[in-house]
Design an enzyme around this catalytic site. Structure first.
Site, PDB file in Angstrom:
ATOM      1  N   ASP A 184       6.718  70.368  -1.019  1.00  0.00           N
ATOM      2  CA  ASP A 184       7.558  69.339  -1.628  1.00  0.00           C
ATOM      3  C   ASP A 184       8.144  69.915  -2.902  1.00  0.00           C
ATOM      4  O   ASP A 184       7.416  70.298  -3.812  1.00  0.00           O
ATOM      5  CB  ASP A 184       6.726  68.093  -1.947  1.00  0.00           C
ATOM      6  CG  ASP A 184       7.558  67.010  -2.609  1.00  0.00           C
ATOM      7  OD1 ASP A 184       8.435  66.460  -1.924  1.00  0.00           O
ATOM      8  OD2 ASP A 184       7.353  66.750  -3.803  1.00  0.00           O
ATOM      9  N   GLU A 268      11.815  70.678   2.935  1.00  0.00           N
ATOM     10  CA  GLU A 268      12.819  69.648   3.161  1.00  0.00           C
ATOM     11  C   GLU A 268      14.181  70.310   3.353  1.00  0.00           C
ATOM     12  O   GLU A 268      14.475  71.307   2.713  1.00  0.00           O
ATOM     13  CB  GLU A 268      12.909  68.727   1.941  1.00  0.00           C
ATOM     14  CG  GLU A 268      11.659  67.948   1.691  1.00  0.00           C
ATOM     15  CD  GLU A 268      11.653  67.387   0.287  1.00  0.00           C
ATOM     16  OE1 GLU A 268      11.778  66.174   0.149  1.00  0.00           O
ATOM     17  OE2 GLU A 268      11.521  68.176  -0.657  1.00  0.00           O
ATOM     18  N   CYS A 319       3.295  57.390   4.480  1.00  0.00           N
ATOM     19  CA  CYS A 319       1.957  57.963   4.409  1.00  0.00           C
ATOM     20  C   CYS A 319       1.778  58.806   5.672  1.00  0.00           C
ATOM     21  O   CYS A 319       2.313  58.453   6.724  1.00  0.00           O
ATOM     22  CB  CYS A 319       0.941  56.831   4.360  1.00  0.00           C
ATOM     23  SG  CYS A 319      -0.750  57.415   4.332  1.00  0.00           S
ATOM     24  N   CYS A 321      -0.351  58.723   7.682  1.00  0.00           N
ATOM     25  CA  CYS A 321      -0.877  57.901   8.776  1.00  0.00           C
ATOM     26  C   CYS A 321       0.230  57.133   9.476  1.00  0.00           C
ATOM     27  O   CYS A 321       0.012  56.533  10.525  1.00  0.00           O
ATOM     28  CB  CYS A 321      -1.953  56.939   8.254  1.00  0.00           C
ATOM     29  SG  CYS A 321      -1.273  55.516   7.394  1.00  0.00           S
ATOM     30  N   CYS A 336      -2.231  53.991  -0.105  1.00  0.00           N
ATOM     31  CA  CYS A 336      -1.906  53.423   1.198  1.00  0.00           C
ATOM     32  C   CYS A 336      -2.915  52.330   1.525  1.00  0.00           C
ATOM     33  O   CYS A 336      -4.128  52.568   1.524  1.00  0.00           O
ATOM     34  CB  CYS A 336      -1.931  54.504   2.267  1.00  0.00           C
ATOM     35  SG  CYS A 336      -1.595  53.852   3.908  1.00  0.00           S
ATOM     36  N   CYS A 339      -4.540  52.996   5.518  1.00  0.00           N
ATOM     37  CA  CYS A 339      -5.624  53.933   5.819  1.00  0.00           C
ATOM     38  C   CYS A 339      -6.493  54.240   4.605  1.00  0.00           C
ATOM     39  O   CYS A 339      -7.498  54.936   4.706  1.00  0.00           O
ATOM     40  CB  CYS A 339      -5.072  55.227   6.406  1.00  0.00           C
ATOM     41  SG  CYS A 339      -4.178  56.215   5.196  1.00  0.00           S
ATOM     42  N   ASP A 346       3.502  63.698  -5.105  1.00  0.00           N
ATOM     43  CA  ASP A 346       4.117  64.913  -4.560  1.00  0.00           C
ATOM     44  C   ASP A 346       3.230  65.569  -3.511  1.00  0.00           C
ATOM     45  O   ASP A 346       3.716  66.122  -2.518  1.00  0.00           O
ATOM     46  CB  ASP A 346       4.419  65.910  -5.688  1.00  0.00           C
ATOM     47  CG  ASP A 346       5.466  65.374  -6.644  1.00  0.00           C
ATOM     48  OD1 ASP A 346       6.200  64.449  -6.237  1.00  0.00           O
ATOM     49  OD2 ASP A 346       5.548  65.870  -7.780  1.00  0.00           O
TER      50      ASP A 346
HETATM   51 ZN   LIG Z   1      -1.909  55.713   5.171  1.00  0.00          ZN
END
Ligand SMILES: [Zn+2]
Length: 373
Positions: A184, A268, A319, A321, A336, A339, A346
């Site tokens: 990132d 990215e 996230c 997940c 989050c 999860c 970052d």
């Molecule tokens: Zn999550």
């Protein structure tokens, strides 16, 4: 693959003068060819391509109207103009700001290029570079040159002369590794890796920027066209060059480290991001990231590693997940509720980039472990 090797040249005073003459002649030819294109379009609505002036070139050279002793070197000037026009038409097609090719002042026209090695130039075993019309210039070969030399450019940067050899080399793969990483690219630190390593912008770079501001003010205070201003401009250029060198050095070392450590690298795709977030302050960072990724790309290619660019949209808002975790730019934490993953913003983005990259490749999901602080 293509690679560039750059070495410092040490021309004598006479050789410097001969180089400067060739450079300004190349510039004169460039401007004359540009003028001709403009006039042909104005009077006959006709656009000239590369071949018309290239055919004239032989006659011009025969008449002794051009101080460029090497014919192919002169052709390269016209090719450069052709390139500028092609880029201009492409920008129009894409609907971008066109930016018509400009006349160049000889101070801005800084290099001459020979399209092939051994034609008007030659790297001699004595550690000299032969340049037609200039002589044998001393070269500092600070590292060995590998591969077959294709093009040779002689250029000046801040009062120093350099030669750049564009070389064709073969791929030298590193031993295979399954390790993968997501990167990132950030504002507060240069980059954050998915394994939570944080890469700072070097402090030296910030110090140099302070110097840069001071030098810019000095130029601004001095009267336009004065000798004192010219001197201040030289100093300013040197500082720019220094910052550029420091940044380049940092990029090269970091890219080398990443390529050695990881078999698959995900970053990215910056083009999309640059358009989606129109923040002015990021222009500088964008340029620096793009050049870093370019270095990473060729180093990865050379080592037989994989560099994959992923869609950057939403990487900071998701996230790993799969749940959406909306954040403002000022939110530095990722929490989050789905999860229970808690981490630095970052770092989680880098993990998401890694997940996205691996999912594109249809490989098994990574073992995502994060210390919950
Ligand atoms: Zn999550």
């Amino acid at each position: 693959m293509r690679k560039t090797f750059k070495y410092r040249l040490y021309p004598t005073r006479q050789q410097t003068e001969a180089l400067l003459v060739q450079r300004s002649e190349a510039c004169r030819l460039y401007n004359a060819a540009l003028q001709e294109r403009i006039e042909a379009y104005r009077t006959h609505h006709k656009s000239i391509n590369y071949y018309d002036p290239a055919a004239q070139l032989t006659e011009i050279r025969k008449a002794g109207d051009l101080g460029l002793p090497n014919g192919h070197c002169a052709q390269d000037v016209l090719r450069r103009l052709e390139k500028a026009f092609k880029a201009f038409f492409q920008r129009i097609q894409r609907g971008q700001k066109p930016g018509f090719p400009r006349f160049k002042s000889s101070r801005r026209y800084d290099s001459i290029t020979f399209p092939s090695h051994g034609d008007g130039n030659k790297l001699l075993s004595s550690g000299h570079l032969f340049v037609q019309g200039v002589g044998n210039i001393k070269v500092k070969l600070h590292r060995p040159l590998h591969g077959k030399i294709k093009t040779v450019s002689v250029k000046r940067e801040c009062e120093h002369w350099y030669v750049c050899f564009s070389v064709e080399t073969s791929v030298q793969p590193l031993p295979e590794t399954k390790a993968a990483v997501g990167i990132d690219l950030g504002l507060s630190s240069f980059a954050t890796l998915s394994d939570d390593a944080e890469i700072e912008n070097p402090r030296l770079y910030r110090q140099a920027q302070k110097k840069l501001r001071r030098a810019q003010r000095r130029v601004a205070r001095r009267k336009k066209g004065s000798k004192r201003r010219r001197k201040a401009v030289v100093l300013l250029r040197k500082i720019h060059q220094h910052i550029f060198n420091q940044r380049n050095d940092h990029h090269h070392k970091l890219a080398r480290k990443l390529v050695q450590q990881f078999g698959k690298i995900f970053v990215e795709d910056l083009n999309i991001q640059g358009l989606s977030r129109g923040m002015l302050s990021k222009a500088v960072h964008d340029a620096s990231w793009a050049s870093f990724i370019a270095k990473l790309a060729y180093k990865a290619e050379e080592a037989g590693r994989q560099l994959v660019k992923v869609d950057p949209r939403g990487t900071s808002q998701r996230c790993p997940c799969g749940a959406r975790v909306p954040k403002k730019l000022s939110d530095r934490e990722h929490v989050c509720t789905a999860c229970g993953l808690i981490g630095k913003r970052d770092h989680v983005s880098a993990m998401e980039i890694l997940r996205l990259g691996l999912s594109l490749q249809d490989v098994t999901k990574p073992d995502v472990r994060v210390c919950v602080s």
